[in-house]
Design an enzyme around this catalytic site. Structure first.
Site, mmCIF file in Angstrom:
data_model
loop_
_atom_site.group_PDB
_atom_site.id
_atom_site.type_symbol
_atom_site.label_atom_id
_atom_site.label_comp_id
_atom_site.label_asym_id
_atom_site.label_seq_id
_atom_site.Cartn_x
_atom_site.Cartn_y
_atom_site.Cartn_z
ATOM 1 N N GLY A 1 8.102 7.116 -2.863
ATOM 2 C CA GLY A 1 9.417 6.803 -3.444
ATOM 3 C C GLY A 1 10.525 7.065 -2.438
ATOM 4 N N ARG B 1 3.811 1.840 -1.065
ATOM 5 C CA ARG B 1 2.598 2.575 -1.402
ATOM 6 C C ARG B 1 1.453 1.774 -0.792
ATOM 7 N NH1 ARG B 1 6.082 4.231 -5.782
ATOM 8 N NH2 ARG B 1 6.303 6.466 -5.433
ATOM 9 N N ASP C 1 4.237 14.420 -2.053
ATOM 10 C CA ASP C 1 2.885 14.995 -1.986
ATOM 11 C C ASP C 1 1.819 13.986 -1.566
ATOM 12 O OD1 ASP C 1 3.646 17.511 -2.598
ATOM 13 O OD2 ASP C 1 2.971 17.483 -4.689
ATOM 14 N N THR D 1 12.139 13.599 -1.737
ATOM 15 C CA THR D 1 11.948 13.105 -3.107
ATOM 16 C C THR D 1 13.086 13.593 -3.981
ATOM 17 O OG1 THR D 1 10.773 13.771 -5.138
ATOM 18 C CG2 THR D 1 10.064 14.812 -3.153
ATOM 19 N N ASP E 1 13.074 14.118 -7.032
ATOM 20 C CA ASP E 1 12.645 14.967 -8.156
ATOM 21 C C ASP E 1 12.630 16.464 -7.831
ATOM 22 O OD1 ASP E 1 12.279 12.665 -9.549
ATOM 23 O OD2 ASP E 1 10.090 12.742 -9.605
ATOM 24 N N ASP F 1 10.178 17.996 -6.446
ATOM 25 C CA ASP F 1 8.882 18.406 -6.989
ATOM 26 C C ASP F 1 7.850 18.777 -5.925
ATOM 27 O OD1 ASP F 1 8.529 15.894 -5.982
ATOM 28 O OD2 ASP F 1 7.516 15.064 -7.719
ATOM 29 N N ARG G 1 9.099 13.271 -13.286
ATOM 30 C CA ARG G 1 7.832 13.055 -14.008
ATOM 31 C C ARG G 1 7.099 14.354 -14.269
ATOM 32 N NH1 ARG G 1 4.519 7.737 -13.886
ATOM 33 N NH2 ARG G 1 6.241 6.440 -14.521
HETATM 34 P P1 ADP Z 1 4.741 10.244 -2.684
HETATM 35 O O1 ADP Z 1 4.529 10.463 -1.218
HETATM 36 O O2 ADP Z 1 6.178 9.967 -3.013
HETATM 37 O O3 ADP Z 1 4.093 11.336 -3.512
HETATM 38 P P2 ADP Z 1 2.537 8.409 -3.384
HETATM 39 O O4 ADP Z 1 1.771 9.421 -4.148
HETATM 40 O O5 ADP Z 1 2.666 7.039 -3.956
HETATM 41 O O6 ADP Z 1 4.046 8.850 -3.073
HETATM 42 O O7 ADP Z 1 1.855 8.304 -1.932
HETATM 43 C C1 ADP Z 1 2.394 7.457 -0.943
HETATM 44 C C2 ADP Z 1 1.282 6.940 -0.074
HETATM 45 O O8 ADP Z 1 0.616 8.025 0.562
HETATM 46 C C3 ADP Z 1 0.170 6.205 -0.805
HETATM 47 O O9 ADP Z 1 0.483 4.872 -1.077
HETATM 48 C C4 ADP Z 1 -0.955 6.289 0.201
HETATM 49 O O10 ADP Z 1 -0.782 5.357 1.235
HETATM 50 C C5 ADP Z 1 -0.762 7.691 0.756
HETATM 51 N N1 ADP Z 1 -1.609 8.630 0.005
HETATM 52 C C6 ADP Z 1 -1.444 9.095 -1.240
HETATM 53 N N2 ADP Z 1 -2.448 9.910 -1.620
HETATM 54 C C7 ADP Z 1 -3.299 9.965 -0.562
HETATM 55 C C8 ADP Z 1 -4.535 10.635 -0.320
HETATM 56 N N3 ADP Z 1 -5.095 11.423 -1.242
HETATM 57 N N4 ADP Z 1 -5.117 10.458 0.880
HETATM 58 C C9 ADP Z 1 -4.566 9.659 1.824
HETATM 59 N N5 ADP Z 1 -3.385 9.009 1.640
HETATM 60 C C10 ADP Z 1 -2.759 9.146 0.481
#
Ligand code: ADP
Length: 332
Positions: free
Chosen positions: A16, A77, A108, A130, A132, A134, A176
């Site tokens: 995000g 993503r 995360d 982020t 949030d 969080d 969230r």
């Molecule tokens: P945020 O970083 O805001 O928490 P996401 O959870 O959507 O957002 O994660 C962003 C991107 O990070 C994902 O689209 C993916 O490319 C990568 N990612 C997320 N989880 C994993 C994971 N467990 N292992 C490797 N890459 C990940």
């Protein structure tokens, strides 16, 4: 620590978007270039590593972005990157581009990706971005202060009209898994009740009785703030519109719902977010320059620190019970 001096740092924004990401990109770029390290901006988060979509950044290519919300590197993503094959491809494409250190601005999920890539030999540093707030390892995340200010401005406006009509405004804010925007906005805007995903609540006790008591004191307009995660996590819970209808039925006070949504994501970053982003960007490059990777940058006791990514991800974030108490005691 590796013995080899970093030559080229990549920077990307992932997950995000958050106001202040541009300030982080600018800081990473200028700190690195100032130290003789080349910088490549990677587009659309880890997707840019899959597609080798990247561009050299110069001192001037990050001019005039400090004050802009969103991210000039775009974000996305990238499901492909979650697999081992995806991380391997990302590592190979980094190597082909000469990237031997990477700064990942995100949340995360992005940090999990940064850890996987670090384990494949590309040292990564995570910067918490982020709205949030969080990220468990950090007291503050880039974007939170701006989003809070936006929420506060919107709720202040709702208050004007609620007060004029003796209405109740139910406002859904982002969050969230984390009620920080809700709690902080609740205190800043004088909400009667704040519902957050971390705490149990009772509609009768926390809203209906409280409103009825407050009406006996002569107050007839109300702000109720609901964090997005309350409806998201509890499938039995009504959404903001249903909650407003329920309140109107139970109290007789005309009630309206407003979902602030993505408005909270945009806008020019606040001074606090710009300064935090500049500081964390600078700190990240210093880590990579020292040959240190697989770290998360964070704020602890008001200071910039860093943690092993896995250690940072395993920390637990707790709700600030002092703030919740303040919010509840003065909202009468
Ligand atoms: P945020 O970083 O805001 O928490 P996401 O959870 O959507 O957002 O994660 C962003 C991107 O990070 C994902 O689209 C993916 O490319 C990568 N990612 C997320 N989880 C994993 C994971 N467990 N292992 C490797 N890459 C990940």
């Amino acid at each position: 620590m590796s013995g080899k001096k970093v030559q080229t740092i990549g920077v990307l924004t992932s997950g995000g978007d958050a106001p202040g990401m541009n300030a982080a990109i600018r800081s990473v770029t200028r700190t690195a270039l100032n130290r003789g390290i080349r910088v490549k901006g990677v587009y659309k988060g880890f997707q840019g590593l899959m597609d080798s979509s990247m561009q050299d950044l110069s001192i001037r290519s990050v001019s005039n972005i400090l004050h802009e919300g969103g991210t000039t590197l775009f974000t996305a993503r990238c499901p492909e990157f979650i697999s081992d094959a995806g991380v391997e491809k990302g590592m190979q494409n980094c190597k082909a581009a000469g990237i031997d250190g990477l700064v990942v601005c995100g949340g995360d999920g992005s940090f999990r990706g940064a850890r996987d890539l670090s384990l494949k030999g590309i040292p990564c540093i995570g910067i918490p971005c982020t709205i949030d707030n969080d990220i468990s390892s950090s007291e503050y995340t880039i974007g939170f202060d701006t989003a809070l200010r936006t929420a506060m401005d919107c709720i202040d406006r709702l208050r004007d009209t609620s007060q004029s009509h003796d209405r109740c405004s139910v406002v859904e804010v982002m969050g969230r898994h984390c009620g920080d925007i809700a709690i902080h906005a609740g205190i800043a805007c004088g909400a009667l009740t704040v519902l957050v995903p971390e705490l149990k609540f009772d509609l009768e006790r926390d809203i209906i009785k409280k409103m009825n008591n407050t009406m006996t004191n002569g107050k007839h307009h109300f702000i109720i703030i609901v964090a997005e995660g309350v409806t998201h996590l509890d499938s039995n819970f009504m959404n903001a519109h249903e909650l407003a209808a329920y309140i109107e039925k139970e109290t007789g006070v005309e009630s309206r719902a407003t979902v602030l949504g993505h408005i909270q994501r945009g806008g020019t970053p606040s001074p606090r977010d710009r300064i935090l982003a500049a500081h964390m960007g600078h700190y990240s490059v210093e880590l990579l320059e020292k040959g240190i990777g697989n770290r998360l940058v964070a704020v602890q006791d008001g200071k910039i620190v860093d943690f092993d990514i896995l250690e940072g991800l395993s920390m637990k974030k707790t709700v600030d019970s002092d703030l919740v108490r303040v919010c509840n005691e003065i909202s009468i």
